[in-house]
Scaffold this motif. Structure first.
Motif, PDB file in Angstrom:
ATOM      1  N   ALA A 264      13.901 -26.551  -9.913  1.00  0.00           N
ATOM      2  CA  ALA A 264      13.294 -27.867 -10.129  1.00  0.00           C
ATOM      3  C   ALA A 264      11.814 -27.826  -9.795  1.00  0.00           C
ATOM      4  CB  ALA A 264      14.006 -28.908  -9.271  1.00  0.00           C
ATOM      5  N   THR A 265      11.513 -27.252  -8.639  1.00  0.00           N
ATOM      6  CA  THR A 265      10.142 -27.218  -8.157  1.00  0.00           C
ATOM      7  C   THR A 265       9.233 -26.426  -9.093  1.00  0.00           C
ATOM      8  OG1 THR A 265      10.810 -27.413  -5.894  1.00  0.00           O
ATOM      9  CG2 THR A 265       8.757 -26.292  -6.287  1.00  0.00           C
ATOM     10  N   ALA A 267       9.625 -25.819 -12.228  1.00  0.00           N
ATOM     11  CA  ALA A 267       9.406 -26.544 -13.471  1.00  0.00           C
ATOM     12  C   ALA A 267       8.322 -27.599 -13.284  1.00  0.00           C
ATOM     13  CB  ALA A 267      10.707 -27.184 -13.938  1.00  0.00           C
ATOM     14  N   ALA A 268       8.307 -28.220 -12.122  1.00  0.00           N
ATOM     15  CA  ALA A 268       7.372 -29.330 -11.909  1.00  0.00           C
ATOM     16  C   ALA A 268       5.988 -28.869 -11.471  1.00  0.00           C
ATOM     17  CB  ALA A 268       7.951 -30.288 -10.872  1.00  0.00           C
ATOM     18  N   ALA A 333      10.508 -33.432  -7.752  1.00  0.00           N
ATOM     19  CA  ALA A 333      10.812 -32.483  -8.824  1.00  0.00           C
ATOM     20  C   ALA A 333      12.266 -32.539  -9.262  1.00  0.00           C
ATOM     21  CB  ALA A 333      10.466 -31.066  -8.360  1.00  0.00           C
ATOM     22  N   ARG A 336      13.574 -33.342 -12.681  1.00  0.00           N
ATOM     23  CA  ARG A 336      13.662 -32.376 -13.788  1.00  0.00           C
ATOM     24  C   ARG A 336      15.103 -31.925 -14.018  1.00  0.00           C
ATOM     25  NH1 ARG A 336       8.380 -30.757 -15.955  1.00  0.00           N
ATOM     26  NH2 ARG A 336       7.056 -32.052 -14.658  1.00  0.00           N
ATOM     27  N   LEU A 337      15.921 -32.006 -12.988  1.00  0.00           N
ATOM     28  CA  LEU A 337      17.292 -31.537 -13.093  1.00  0.00           C
ATOM     29  C   LEU A 337      18.266 -32.674 -13.353  1.00  0.00           C
ATOM     30  CD1 LEU A 337      17.613 -29.008 -10.133  1.00  0.00           C
ATOM     31  CD2 LEU A 337      17.025 -28.549 -12.512  1.00  0.00           C
TER      32      LEU A 337
END
Ligand SMILES: Cc1cc2nc3c(=O)[nH]c(=O)nc-3n(C[C@H](O)[C@H](O)[C@H](O)COP(=O)(O)OP(=O)(O)OC[C@H]3O[C@@H](n4cnc5c(N)ncnc54)[C@H](O)[C@@H]3O)c2cc1C
Lengths: 487, 429
Positions: A264-265, A267-268, A333, A336-337
């Motif tokens: 997640a992190t 991606a963000a 973040a 994102r998931l």
């Protein structure tokens, strides 16, 4: 006790006389902004919102609320994650966000005096040019207020070595729930009498409103070294954490993220975390350069022995900021998931880490929900993030989150390490405390806030009746009805 | 109200056999002699004593090691002396979690010895560790030189169990280092001088013992320049565990002691930095390690030790570090004018000053008033930690306390009948 509409109208007129029209919000569409804090599943619009600018205004507004018997809820930036600033029906929200002055910077004594609406990061920004900083650094530090930090006893990644908000607050000016302006603590390291700052910090807005805070400043270390270390599993990373602490090293921070959190992190923020790692640790050492060098060698050896697959050391302050950005943006973040998620805040004795992580994973499977883990590994403060893609799954997610907290308590831990109980964790207080414990705690509330108008209905599942306190002022029913005044 | 030891023993029943006796002279607290002394060995027994006292409206004095019996006002009454020395067990020590729980009557020295076996310690270094108890440390919030690095009792305590005045047993905090569930009862009890409840056990976070330690001492320099150097050290990136300036009440040379803990290289390197910074002052420097260092710090507790005679007072002054120098100038000036002698130790990093003064009663009264005023005007305060009754009768041990009204309400909630250590605390609480 719900206030009637005409009474609120009367109260609004009196409040407006104190704070002026620009300090009062009463239009329903504007009130909606204040109907929740960072925990948005709970919502309740307040009757009024007041934005005072001075201590005297806060005092006068509190006195008015008291005269009308209307509950009031202090609020900072509204980033709280437990519903601490959630309005109660018919209440007045007292927002401190306009009280943003820095009154005094005293570098010789390493003190700063600020108003509650000052944002956490501003304190560090103010003194950084002189080589100082304010140590408690919640991930929300760019937006959360010092007043909110005080009420929640907020922590952050660097609390492992430097302590929480309570370790950095020396004194305060508060407006008591009775509407008195009182100094508690002071500028010196000790003040005679009960440690009132010690209990005000972390009291989640129930003991009054702080209007001025004296904070301790910390000298920036000679050397700071941040490593990003990858492992195949959280077990291996956990072993490294135990090894580092067991070697007698007190890092300024040790943070862990599991694979889901890394995904997640990354991606963000594109902080450069290895996507295939089962877990990463952020280990920061600070102090004298010679000592940091020695300890860095030890940390690397311990991590390798625990199975580290990669160790990257931040080259400079810029890369350090980037590594930290990944960690600090972790909650946000998660979007994102999964569009919906619950952030939990349980604490366990550090040695129980591997076992509890396995139990959390098992619970996740049992409920059929994914759980990402981001946590302050050094002090055992977990932030399991329970993801529930479909809004209808909220109840299931909440149950899972609750089971996670009960697991923490069963292992000798706590239901909250830094986010507070608020309304969210109220149902779990009795897992940690007996009725007698909670009755005892509430004696503190009774001493400060016997009428229970100041942030009622928070933390403790059953409010304690305070008994007749001498001198306690009970409004006459006619006053409550707005028919008579007490002049 | 006088009660017979037999009455209390009867009320406590079989579990208290041998724990109750008639009080002797040695059981007096600041001149107040109770009639019965009880030494419970379990928290239930403590609770039972309090239930009895509550029902009979008796006053209870609490004693741990007795090292701080002179702190505060003399009690306004006392029927039962409750000694915590029967509660002397280590409840739990989790080396991996670096936390430990001890009963209230365990001495600090015994606690440290147990923790030391795992290379850990409770990072508090008050005077008299072999007499001072854990409960006493919490109740009086005493600290020592190394508070600079590790913080005080409030920064180390993470959980507490108390017996309330009505005998209810309750806990606050927990056994993990990070925990914000519920009001912070451990902090409320820290420094409460036994006026809110009997502390039966406490849980602390621990630190690893330092790999090495050394202390650099600069002697033969006036107080002023040494205080300035201390302020200067505070502003560097050095990481001292203690910065103490020591001297006598009159003119004359003083000394600065700076301690470093950590790796050997780091301690050595920092010691050299201090010597270099101190060089222009022209003093004589020495570096102590190992036993010499331990001896130095043991003796350093001098001005903080109890033992007031008719002509001695002991004071604890809280100052902002940069105001220690002008405050000491006031001390020197008044001491000369009032013919008062004495010794002080200023923990110049965190701002606490321990001080012991000897002189005529009238002179002591006058100097305490002046020193208090000089502290207060600079944002500090002064507490009389030990003094003869003649002085305490006219000098408030605690001075003016802000927020006293709230403190009284806290006391009313926890101890509505004023049973516990009555009168000793601020404002006669
Ligand atoms: C993305 C994100 C990351 C976060 N990371 C962390 C973290 O790392 N560590 C951490 O500890 N927390 C964290 N938090 C939680 C939150 O930011 C903190 O609890 C913060 O201290 C709340 O401050 P606030 O100004 O937003 O207070 P609010 O949410 O407005 O209020 C919080 C509580 O304080 C009371 N209050 C506010 N001002 C006053 C005052 N002046 N006097 C008395 N009571 C007052 C309110 O009544 C309420 O009970 C995070 C939150 C988010 C959204």
């Amino acid at each position: 006790m719900t206030a009637t509409a005409p009474m609120i109208g009367e109260l609004a007129r009196e409040i407006e006389a104190v704070v002026g029209p620009q300090g009062l919000i009463s239009r329903p569409e504007q009130l909606r902004v204040y109907e929740s804090d960072g925990l948005t599943v709970f919502r309740q619009a307040p009757a009024l919102v007041v934005l005072p600018v001075t201590t005297e205004e806060v005092r006068d507004v509190v006195r008015l609320c008291r005269r009308y018997g209307v509950p009031f809820v202090p609020r900072g930036s509204g980033t709280g994650l437990s519903g601490g600033a959630l309005p109660v029906e018919g209440c007045v929200v007292i927002g401190l966000s306009k009280m943003q002055r820095i009154h005094e910077v005293d570098l010789a004594n390493q003190r700063i005096v600020v108003e509650p609406g000052v944002l956490n990061l501003w304190v560090t920004q103010k003194v950084a040019p002189h080589g100082y900083y304010y140590a408690p650094d919640p991930s929300s530090q760019q937006v959360c207020s010092i007043g909110g930090n005080v009420a929640e006893n907020s922590g952050g990644a660097h609390c492992l070595k430097y302590g929480f908000t309570v370790n950095h607050v020396l004194g305060m000016e508060i407006v008591t729930p009775d509407g008195d302006v009182v100094e508690i603590g002071g500028a010196a390291v000790e003040t005679p009498g009960y440690d009132l700052p010690g209990i005000f910090v972390g009291s989640e807005g129930m003991l009054g409103i702080c209007t001025k805070i004296t904070l301790r400043l910390v000298r920036r270390a000679e050397s700071i070294r941040l490593s990003l270390v990858a492992f195949d599993s959280t077990d291996a990373a956990g072993e490294a954490v135990s090894g580092i602490i067991g070697a007698g090293i007190v890092p300024s921070a040790i943070e862990m993220m599991d694979n889901l959190a890394i995904q997640a992190t990354e991606a963000a923020t594109h902080a450069g975390y290895p996507l295939d790692a089962g877990a990463v640790l952020l280990v920061e050492l600070d102090g004298r350069a010679v000592e940091v060098d020695e300890q860095q060698g030890q940390v690397e050896a311990i991590c390798r022995a625990a199975g580290a697959t990669e160790i990257r050391i931040a080259r400079d302050a810029e890369e350090r900021t980037l590594f930290w950005k990944g960690r600090k943006a972790a909650f946000a973040a998660m979007g994102r998931l999964s569009p919906n998620y619950i952030v939990q805040d349980g604490v366990i004795p550090r040695t129980k880490l591997p076992q509890v992580l396995r139990e959390i994973a098992a619970l996740g499977e049992q409920y059929g929900l994914r759980v990402a883990n981001v946590f302050h590994a050094g002090d055992g403060n977990l932030h399991p993030l329970v993801l529930y893609p479909d809004k209808d799954d909220y109840e299931r997610a909440e149950h899972l989150a609750g089971d996670i907290l009960k697991t923490c308590v069963a292992h000798g831990g706590s239901i909250t390490g830094e986010h507070g109980v608020g309304v969210e964790k109220q149902p779990y207080m009795s897992a940690m405390f007996t009725e007698a414990d909670m009755e005892t705690h509430q004696m503190i509330r009774c001493a400060f806030n016997p009428g229970n108008l100041c942030n009622p209905g928070k933390v403790y599942p059953t409010p304690r009746l305070c008994g007749e306190t001498p001198g306690k002022y009970t409004p006459h029913p006619l006053e409550l009805a707005g028919v008579a005044d007490r002049f | 109200m006088a009660i017979a030891a037999g009455t209390l023993a009867e009320a406590l029943g079989a579990r208290a056999v041998g724990h109750v006796r008639a009080a002797g002279d040695g059981d007096a607290v600041a001149g107040v002699r109770p009639t019965v002394t009880v030494e419970p060995t379990t928290e239930e027994e403590v609770a039972a004593v309090l239930v009895f006292a509550d029902a009979e409206r008796l006053k209870v004095l609490i004693r741990g090691g007795g090292t701080q019996s002179g702190l505060g006002h003399p009690p306004t009454g006392g029927d039962i002396l409750l000694s915590t020395r029967g509660l002397d067990r280590l409840v739990e020590h989790e080396p991996g979690d670096m936390t430990a729980t001890a009963e209230a009557g365990m001495t600090l020295a015994d606690f440290q010895a147990a923790l030391g076996r795992a290379g850990q310690w409770l990072a508090l270094d008050p005077a008299l560790p072999s007499a001072t108890t854990i409960g006493g440390i919490v109740a009086t919030a005493v600290s020592g030189p190394r508070r600079l690095r590790y913080g005080g009792v409030r920064d180390q305590i993470i959980g507490v169990r108390i017996a309330r005045a009505d005998g209810t047993l309750a806990k606050g905090g927990g056994k993990v280092v990070k925990n914000v569930a519920g009001f912070d009862l451990p902090k409320l009890l820290t420094g409460s001088l036994g006026t809110l409840g009997v502390i039966v056990s406490a849980t602390f976070r621990l630190y690893p013992q330092a790999l090495s330690s050394r202390t650099v001492i600069i002697r033969g320099v006036e107080a002023g320049p040494l205080c300035d150097l201390a302020v200067q050290l505070n502003a560097t990136t050095l990481v001292p565990s203690a910065i103490d300036v020591v001297g006598g009440a009159g003119d004359g040379p003083c000394a600065l002691a700076v301690r470093f803990e950590g790796s050997r290289a780091a301690a050595e390197e920092q010691t050299e930095q201090v010597r270099a910074l101190a060089a222009p002052l022209g003093g004589v420097d020495n570096v102590f390690t190992d036993n010499d260092e331990a001896d130095y710090w043991r003796e350093a507790a001098g001005p903080a030790l109890p033992g007031a005679s008719e002509s001695t007072v002991r004071l604890k002054v809280s100052l902002l570090p940069a105001t220690i120098r002008p405050w000491l100038a006031t001390l020197r000036d008044r001491a000369a004018r009032l013919a008062v002698s004495g010794a002080w130790r200023a923990h110049a990093g965190h701002g606490l000053v321990d001080l012991r003064l000897t002189g005529e009663a009238a002179a002591l009264r006058a100097i305490v008033a002046d020193l208090r005023a000089a502290a207060v005007v600079q944002g500090g305060n002064l507490v009389v930690t030990d003094a003869p009754p003649g002085i305490l009768a006219v000098v408030d041990a605690w001075g003016a306390v802000p927020a006293l009204a709230i403190m009284r309400r806290v006391k009313e909630q926890f101890d509505p009948h004023g049973t516990l250590n009555p009168g000793r605390f601020v404002g006669g609480i």
